[in-house]
Design an enzyme around this catalytic site. Structure first.
Site, PDB file in Angstrom:
ATOM      1  CB  CYS A  15     -23.621  -7.891  11.653  1.00  0.00           C
ATOM      2  SG  CYS A  15     -22.743  -7.521  13.171  1.00  0.00           S
ATOM      3  CB  CYS A  20     -13.386  -3.032  23.914  1.00  0.00           C
ATOM      4  SG  CYS A  20     -13.401  -4.810  24.212  1.00  0.00           S
ATOM      5  CB  CYS A  40     -16.299  -1.226  21.410  1.00  0.00           C
ATOM      6  SG  CYS A  40     -17.907  -1.966  21.110  1.00  0.00           S
ATOM      7  CB  SER A  45     -11.807  -9.165  19.307  1.00  0.00           C
ATOM      8  OG  SER A  45     -12.952  -9.352  18.512  1.00  0.00           O
ATOM      9  CB  CYS A  83     -16.779  -3.234  13.324  1.00  0.00           C
ATOM     10  SG  CYS A  83     -16.795  -4.552  12.174  1.00  0.00           S
TER      11      CYS A  83
HETATM   12  N1  SAH Z   1     -17.937  -8.871  21.465  1.00  0.00           N
HETATM   13  C1  SAH Z   1     -17.402  -9.528  20.337  1.00  0.00           C
HETATM   14  C2  SAH Z   1     -18.163  -9.264  19.068  1.00  0.00           C
HETATM   15  C3  SAH Z   1     -18.676  -7.882  18.791  1.00  0.00           C
HETATM   16  S1  SAH Z   1     -17.524  -6.692  18.279  1.00  0.00           S
HETATM   17  C4  SAH Z   1     -15.953  -9.162  20.151  1.00  0.00           C
HETATM   18  O1  SAH Z   1     -15.497  -8.182  20.721  1.00  0.00           O
HETATM   19  O2  SAH Z   1     -15.271  -9.890  19.442  1.00  0.00           O
HETATM   20  C5  SAH Z   1     -17.090  -7.176  16.626  1.00  0.00           C
HETATM   21  C6  SAH Z   1     -15.721  -6.655  16.192  1.00  0.00           C
HETATM   22  O3  SAH Z   1     -15.727  -5.232  16.076  1.00  0.00           O
HETATM   23  C7  SAH Z   1     -14.614  -6.988  17.189  1.00  0.00           C
HETATM   24  O4  SAH Z   1     -13.528  -7.583  16.531  1.00  0.00           O
HETATM   25  C8  SAH Z   1     -14.208  -5.629  17.736  1.00  0.00           C
HETATM   26  O5  SAH Z   1     -12.837  -5.612  18.080  1.00  0.00           O
HETATM   27  C9  SAH Z   1     -14.521  -4.722  16.581  1.00  0.00           C
HETATM   28  N2  SAH Z   1     -14.717  -3.319  16.971  1.00  0.00           N
HETATM   29  C10 SAH Z   1     -15.232  -2.843  18.121  1.00  0.00           C
HETATM   30  N3  SAH Z   1     -15.261  -1.496  18.099  1.00  0.00           N
HETATM   31  C11 SAH Z   1     -14.767  -1.113  16.892  1.00  0.00           C
HETATM   32  C12 SAH Z   1     -14.573   0.144  16.271  1.00  0.00           C
HETATM   33  N4  SAH Z   1     -14.918   1.287  16.859  1.00  0.00           N
HETATM   34  N5  SAH Z   1     -14.046   0.149  15.018  1.00  0.00           N
HETATM   35  C13 SAH Z   1     -13.747  -1.000  14.386  1.00  0.00           C
HETATM   36  N6  SAH Z   1     -13.939  -2.214  14.922  1.00  0.00           N
HETATM   37  C14 SAH Z   1     -14.431  -2.276  16.176  1.00  0.00           C
HETATM   38 FE1  SF4 Z   2     -15.539  -5.317  23.436  1.00  0.00          FE
HETATM   39 FE2  SF4 Z   2     -16.968  -6.734  21.673  1.00  0.00          FE
HETATM   40 FE3  SF4 Z   2     -18.077  -5.887  23.974  1.00  0.00          FE
HETATM   41 FE4  SF4 Z   2     -17.492  -4.114  22.088  1.00  0.00          FE
HETATM   42  S1  SF4 Z   2     -18.989  -5.745  21.939  1.00  0.00           S
HETATM   43  S2  SF4 Z   2     -17.073  -3.928  24.308  1.00  0.00           S
HETATM   44  S3  SF4 Z   2     -15.623  -5.004  21.202  1.00  0.00           S
HETATM   45  S4  SF4 Z   2     -16.408  -7.332  23.752  1.00  0.00           S
END
Ligand code: SAH
Ligand code: SF4
Length: 352
Positions: A103, A114, A117, A218, A337
């Site tokens: 990854c 988000c 995250c 996502s 993640c």
């Molecule tokens: N920015 C991109 C890829 C990185 S995040 C995106 O958002 O798609 C990769 C995945 O992890 C995304 O599907 C996101 O929704 C998920 N994710 C983010 N924070 C998380 C958390 N605290 N627990 C589980 N999944 C999470």
């Molecule tokens: Fe949202 Fe992906 Fe950026 Fe985290 S890494 S803030 S899930 S877009």
């Protein structure tokens, strides 16, 4: 200083020529860097000593270094990587029975914000270059298997580390082309997944790419109100627009769009949410990955209970929507993640 990793074979041939060397020296240089994963000119003994010395004077292969490695009890490894300017980002290695997954990150931090995250909390520090993106794969493979050793059962790559791929589109696609190149790392586009929070114009552009990895979206919300709270990008690209782009996305035979859905207790995990998800994805050849929320002390959510996730999955599957529950990996070392925030430490108490 301009770095070599990130250049195409044609660019390395140009470089060789500019140093008064024949084209094949450029090809050798490219193979050493991208196929054999060598980063020290001294180890490129197929090149004449004089050329190696001149290269060392004017350039470097790459400036990324492994700062720290965290080992999880489940075999996952989290790499804290340091770039030339001192910034840090992370990559994660996950051994699996059939094939390993790496990854990788594409930005230092992320601007999307988000609320579930950890990367969001950093804000965006900067984009990564194609070379920096590819360097993660090279460093991880060299650390796990040794320099130049082919991974015994192949590698899957996911752009699911730090950052939003489609807000660093050109560098991410340049990295994809290098990663996929048969003469280089040779990780084919079918083995690569790019994940986006839903940047609609880039989804449309990605759809037209000749070398196109698998795409994951996502979603994590089924109404605009709910999704905007979780993923503020939804204000800019609301669900109707996002779903239109997904509906128009030209899938290859047998290909499916992946939708990722983070399961947050009491927020988006009700049976009504599951039914709304089914109707949102109606008519799209889709598969859903349900991701149990990976908590962190700084985040305001709790993970849905395993039963709640199973009930949710059942509703999707009964409507013929394939749905899989992601097994969290490396939670004990903050590698799961959404937990990536370039921490120096693995915090105790993950999973609470
Ligand atoms: N920015 C991109 C890829 C990185 S995040 C995106 O958002 O798609 C990769 C995945 O992890 C995304 O599907 C996101 O929704 C998920 N994710 C983010 N924070 C998380 C958390 N605290 N627990 C589980 N999944 C999470
Ligand atoms: Fe949202 Fe992906 Fe950026 Fe985290 S890494 S803030 S899930 S877009």
């Amino acid at each position: 200083m301009e770095l070599l990793l990130g250049k195409t074979e044609a660019e390395m041939i140009d470089l060789a020529r500019s140093l008064g060397e024949p084209a094949y020296r450029g090809r050798q240089l490219y193979a050493a860097i991208c196929q054999r994963r060598v980063s020290d000119f001294a180890d490129m003994t197929e090149l004449p000593l004089g050329l190696r010395q001149r290269l060392a004077e004017v350039t470097r292969v790459c400036e990324t270094r492994i700062g720290r490695i965290f080992h999880s009890t489940d075999g996952t490894r989290r790499y804290l990587l340091q770039y030339g300017d001192g910034r840090e980002a992370e990559a994660v290695f996950m051994p699996e029975e059939r094939r390993d997954t790496i990854c990788i990150s594409c930005q230092i931090g992320c601007a999307v914000g988000c609320t579930f995250c950890m990367t969001a909390q950093l804000g965006l520090k900067r984009n990564m270059t194609a070379g920096e993106i590819v360097s993660q794969v090279i460093l991880v493979l060299n650390e796990v298997y040794g320099v130049g050793i082919k991974p015994p059962h192949g590698t899957n790559l996911v752009f699911m580390g730090m950052g939003e791929s489609f807000l660093n589109y050109a560098e991410v696609m340049a990295a994809v082309r290098l990663l996929a190149d048969e003469k280089g790392l040779a990780i084919g586009p079918k083995r690569i997944t790019v994940s986006t929070s839903g940047i609609v114009p880039r989804i449309e552009e990605f759809a037209r790419e000749p070398i196109r990895p698998h795409l994951a979206i996502s979603l994590s919300g089924t109404t605009d109100e709910q999704r905007t709270t979780l993923m503020p990008i939804n204000r800019r690209y609301p669900l109707a627009e996002l779903m239109r782009a997904c509906r128009e996305y030209p899938l290859a035979d047998r290909e499916r769009l992946t939708f990722e859905y983070v399961m947050l207790a009491g927020v988006n995990d009700s049976p009504a949410d599951a039914r709304r998800l089914v109707s949102l994805l109606n008519g799209i050849r889709a598969k859903v990955n349900l991701i149990p929320h990976n908590p962190a002390p700084e985040l305001p959510y709790r993970a849905s209970s395993p039963d709640r996730i199973l009930d949710f999955q059942k509703i999707l599957v009964e409507k013929d929507l394939p749905a899989f529950i992601r097994r969290p990996r490396g939670q004990d070392i903050s590698a799961a993640c959404g937990q990536l925030a370039a921490r120096q430490q693995a915090y105790a108490g993950a999973g609470v």
